[in-house]
Enzyme design. Structure first.
Site, PDB file in Angstrom:
ATOM      1  N   ASP A  25       0.839  -1.201   0.000  1.00 23.54           N
ATOM      2  CA  ASP A  25       0.000   0.000   0.000  1.00 23.54           C
ATOM      3  C   ASP A  25       0.871   1.247   0.000  1.00 23.54           C
ATOM      4  O   ASP A  25       1.980   1.240   0.527  1.00 23.54           O
ATOM      5  CB  ASP A  25      -0.893  -0.026   1.248  1.00 23.54           C
ATOM      6  CG  ASP A  25      -2.026   0.989   1.162  1.00 23.54           C
ATOM      7  OD1 ASP A  25      -2.302   1.495   0.055  1.00 23.54           O
ATOM      8  OD2 ASP A  25      -2.636   1.274   2.207  1.00 23.54           O
ATOM      9  N   ARG A  29       0.293   7.651  -2.460  1.00 21.51           N
ATOM     10  CA  ARG A  29       0.822   8.670  -1.544  1.00 21.51           C
ATOM     11  C   ARG A  29       2.288   8.993  -1.845  1.00 21.51           C
ATOM     12  O   ARG A  29       2.713  10.133  -1.787  1.00 21.51           O
ATOM     13  CB  ARG A  29       0.670   8.203  -0.085  1.00 21.51           C
ATOM     14  CG  ARG A  29      -0.645   8.612   0.533  1.00 21.51           C
ATOM     15  CD  ARG A  29      -0.971   7.788   1.738  1.00 21.51           C
ATOM     16  NE  ARG A  29      -1.393   6.443   1.344  1.00 21.51           N
ATOM     17  CZ  ARG A  29      -1.622   5.467   2.197  1.00 21.51           C
ATOM     18  NH1 ARG A  29      -1.450   5.670   3.491  1.00 21.51           N
ATOM     19  NH2 ARG A  29      -2.032   4.294   1.764  1.00 21.51           N
ATOM     20  N   TRP A  30       3.026   7.966  -2.206  1.00 21.70           N
ATOM     21  CA  TRP A  30       4.440   8.156  -2.549  1.00 21.70           C
ATOM     22  C   TRP A  30       4.537   9.133  -3.723  1.00 21.70           C
ATOM     23  O   TRP A  30       5.352  10.063  -3.721  1.00 21.70           O
ATOM     24  CB  TRP A  30       5.068   6.807  -2.914  1.00 21.70           C
ATOM     25  CG  TRP A  30       6.528   6.859  -3.214  1.00 21.70           C
ATOM     26  CD1 TRP A  30       7.543   6.661  -2.328  1.00 21.70           C
ATOM     27  CD2 TRP A  30       7.137   7.125  -4.489  1.00 21.70           C
ATOM     28  NE1 TRP A  30       8.755   6.792  -2.973  1.00 21.70           N
ATOM     29  CE2 TRP A  30       8.539   7.075  -4.290  1.00 21.70           C
ATOM     30  CE3 TRP A  30       6.646   7.405  -5.760  1.00 21.70           C
ATOM     31  CZ2 TRP A  30       9.443   7.294  -5.329  1.00 21.70           C
ATOM     32  CZ3 TRP A  30       7.547   7.633  -6.788  1.00 21.70           C
ATOM     33  CH2 TRP A  30       8.935   7.578  -6.561  1.00 21.70           C
ATOM     34  N   HIS A  42       3.056   3.448  -8.919  1.00 25.23           N
ATOM     35  CA  HIS A  42       2.875   2.023  -9.233  1.00 25.23           C
ATOM     36  C   HIS A  42       4.129   1.467  -9.908  1.00 25.23           C
ATOM     37  O   HIS A  42       4.534   0.333  -9.641  1.00 25.23           O
ATOM     38  CB  HIS A  42       1.659   1.815 -10.144  1.00 25.23           C
ATOM     39  CG  HIS A  42       0.352   2.182  -9.491  1.00 25.23           C
ATOM     40  ND1 HIS A  42       0.082   1.891  -8.172  1.00 25.23           N
ATOM     41  CD2 HIS A  42      -0.753   2.816  -9.971  1.00 25.23           C
ATOM     42  CE1 HIS A  42      -1.133   2.336  -7.864  1.00 25.23           C
ATOM     43  NE2 HIS A  42      -1.661   2.897  -8.936  1.00 25.23           N
ATOM     44  N   LEU A 136      10.868 -20.474  -4.512  1.00 20.30           N
ATOM     45  CA  LEU A 136       9.788 -19.602  -4.037  1.00 20.30           C
ATOM     46  C   LEU A 136       8.576 -19.582  -4.985  1.00 20.30           C
ATOM     47  O   LEU A 136       8.743 -19.439  -6.201  1.00 20.30           O
ATOM     48  CB  LEU A 136      10.339 -18.169  -3.922  1.00 20.30           C
ATOM     49  CG  LEU A 136       9.326 -17.071  -3.626  1.00 20.30           C
ATOM     50  CD1 LEU A 136       8.893 -17.125  -2.158  1.00 20.30           C
ATOM     51  CD2 LEU A 136       9.894 -15.690  -3.946  1.00 20.30           C
ATOM     52  N   ARG A 193       1.896  -5.116   6.184  1.00 23.24           N
ATOM     53  CA  ARG A 193       1.173  -4.063   5.464  1.00 23.24           C
ATOM     54  C   ARG A 193       2.038  -2.807   5.475  1.00 23.24           C
ATOM     55  O   ARG A 193       2.517  -2.385   6.534  1.00 23.24           O
ATOM     56  CB  ARG A 193      -0.182  -3.765   6.111  1.00 23.24           C
ATOM     57  CG  ARG A 193      -0.909  -2.668   5.330  1.00 23.24           C
ATOM     58  CD  ARG A 193      -2.351  -2.503   5.682  1.00 23.24           C
ATOM     59  NE  ARG A 193      -2.935  -1.554   4.724  1.00 23.24           N
ATOM     60  CZ  ARG A 193      -4.150  -1.603   4.252  1.00 23.24           C
ATOM     61  NH1 ARG A 193      -4.973  -2.538   4.617  1.00 23.24           N
ATOM     62  NH2 ARG A 193      -4.582  -0.702   3.386  1.00 23.24           N
ATOM     63  N   ARG A 199      -5.360  -1.969   8.759  1.00 26.63           N
ATOM     64  CA  ARG A 199      -6.556  -2.604   8.187  1.00 26.63           C
ATOM     65  C   ARG A 199      -6.156  -3.868   7.446  1.00 26.63           C
ATOM     66  O   ARG A 199      -5.047  -3.965   6.918  1.00 26.63           O
ATOM     67  CB  ARG A 199      -7.221  -1.688   7.158  1.00 26.63           C
ATOM     68  CG  ARG A 199      -8.148  -0.672   7.697  1.00 26.63           C
ATOM     69  CD  ARG A 199      -9.013  -0.096   6.572  1.00 26.63           C
ATOM     70  NE  ARG A 199      -8.229   0.568   5.537  1.00 26.63           N
ATOM     71  CZ  ARG A 199      -7.779   1.816   5.611  1.00 26.63           C
ATOM     72  NH1 ARG A 199      -8.040   2.535   6.685  1.00 26.63           N
ATOM     73  NH2 ARG A 199      -7.095   2.338   4.629  1.00 26.63           N
TER      74      ARG A 199
END
Ligand code: FPP
Length: 245
Positions: A25, A29-30, A42, A136, A193, A199
């Site tokens: 998340d 904002r970044w 993104h 992985l 998160r 949340r």
């Protein structure tokens, strides 16, 4: 970071999680802090994703589940959705060689049939190509919602009960688990998160029952190997009791 294992304390090395899940998340904002378009956030977020996949692979972590696009994210402006879908298709196409080098496998959870045809095709192709690897497993949660997943599982079970294939008496936790998108994976041990929000946002509702939570203020585009190692150190300090004493 060449050998992330060497950078961990011996305690953290001994209790590495098998399955790490991340709510990525803070891209918007970044970008906003830098007066840049959200899509730049993104793009930077994809670099973080690459760094975290490499590090998890080197650490020998088995599963890394990334909340890449939520069922609710369809409600964002079309131009942002289209841009993310474009990035996703390109990411799946261009990272194959890198993921092969890191012995990474690919899986996806969510309502995959809602994704654009092009993304679905690329997803299937990349998954197949990386299918030869045994390191992985990177699990992309795409068009994913935890409630939707439970509804899909219950509908599946109901159909089988109606057809006489499942006795209602035999419906238990393991049967429900085996009807989730994550049916072949262990539950996450650690849920991270980024960007400070406390949340769950409809992510892996059933599977995180006993996961340890680490919330960091770092925005996703700034989350790289050092931040992941910090989260693993925090995880190592926890005493997991699974409700027991
Ligand atoms: C969260 O930031 C990120 C998303 C909703 C989805 C996009 C995820 C990435 C770009 C990472 C990797 C993606 C691909 C395509 C491989 P936000 O936009 O919710 O940030 P905000 O809460 O600050 O607005």
């Amino acid at each position: 970071m060449n050998d992330p294992l060497a950078q961990l304390s011996s305690q953290a090395r001994e209790v590495l999680p098998r399955h790490v899940a991340i709510i990525m998340d803070g891209n918007g904002r970044w970008a906003k802090q830098r007066r840049l378009p959200r899509t730049v956030g993104h793009r930077r977020g994809i670099e973080s994703l690459r760094s975290v996949v490499r590090t998890c692979s080197k650490l020998g972590i088995e599963y890394l589940t990334l909340f890449t696009f939520s069922a609710e994210n369809w409600n964002r402006p079309k131009v942002e959705v289209d841009t993310i879908m474009g990035y996703l298709a390109r990411f799946l196409r261009t990272e194959i060689a890198e993921f092969n080098d890191y012995n990474v496998q690919l899986d996806a959870v969510g309502q995959i049939d809602r994704l654009p045809e092009k993304v679905q095709k690329q997803l299937a192709e990349t998954k197949k190509t990386l299918g030869v690897n045994d390191g992985l497993t990177m699990v992309l949660a795409l068009s994913y919602g935890g409630r939707q997943e439970l509804v899909d599982a219950m509908r599946d079970i109901a159909v089988k009960v109606k057809a006489g294939e499942i006795d209602p008496e035999s419906v238990d936790e393991s049967l429900l688990s085996s009807h989730l998108y994550t049916r072949d994976m262990p539950d996450p041990d650690l849920l991270i998160r980024t960007s400070g929000e406390m949340r769950i946002s409809n992510f892996l509702l059933w599977q995180i029952s006993y996961a340890e939570l680490v919330v960091t203020d770092t925005l996703w585009p700034d989350f790289r190997a050092p931040q992941l190692l910090e989260a693993l150190e925090a995880y190592a300090q926890r005493h997991r009791r699974f409700g027991k004493l």
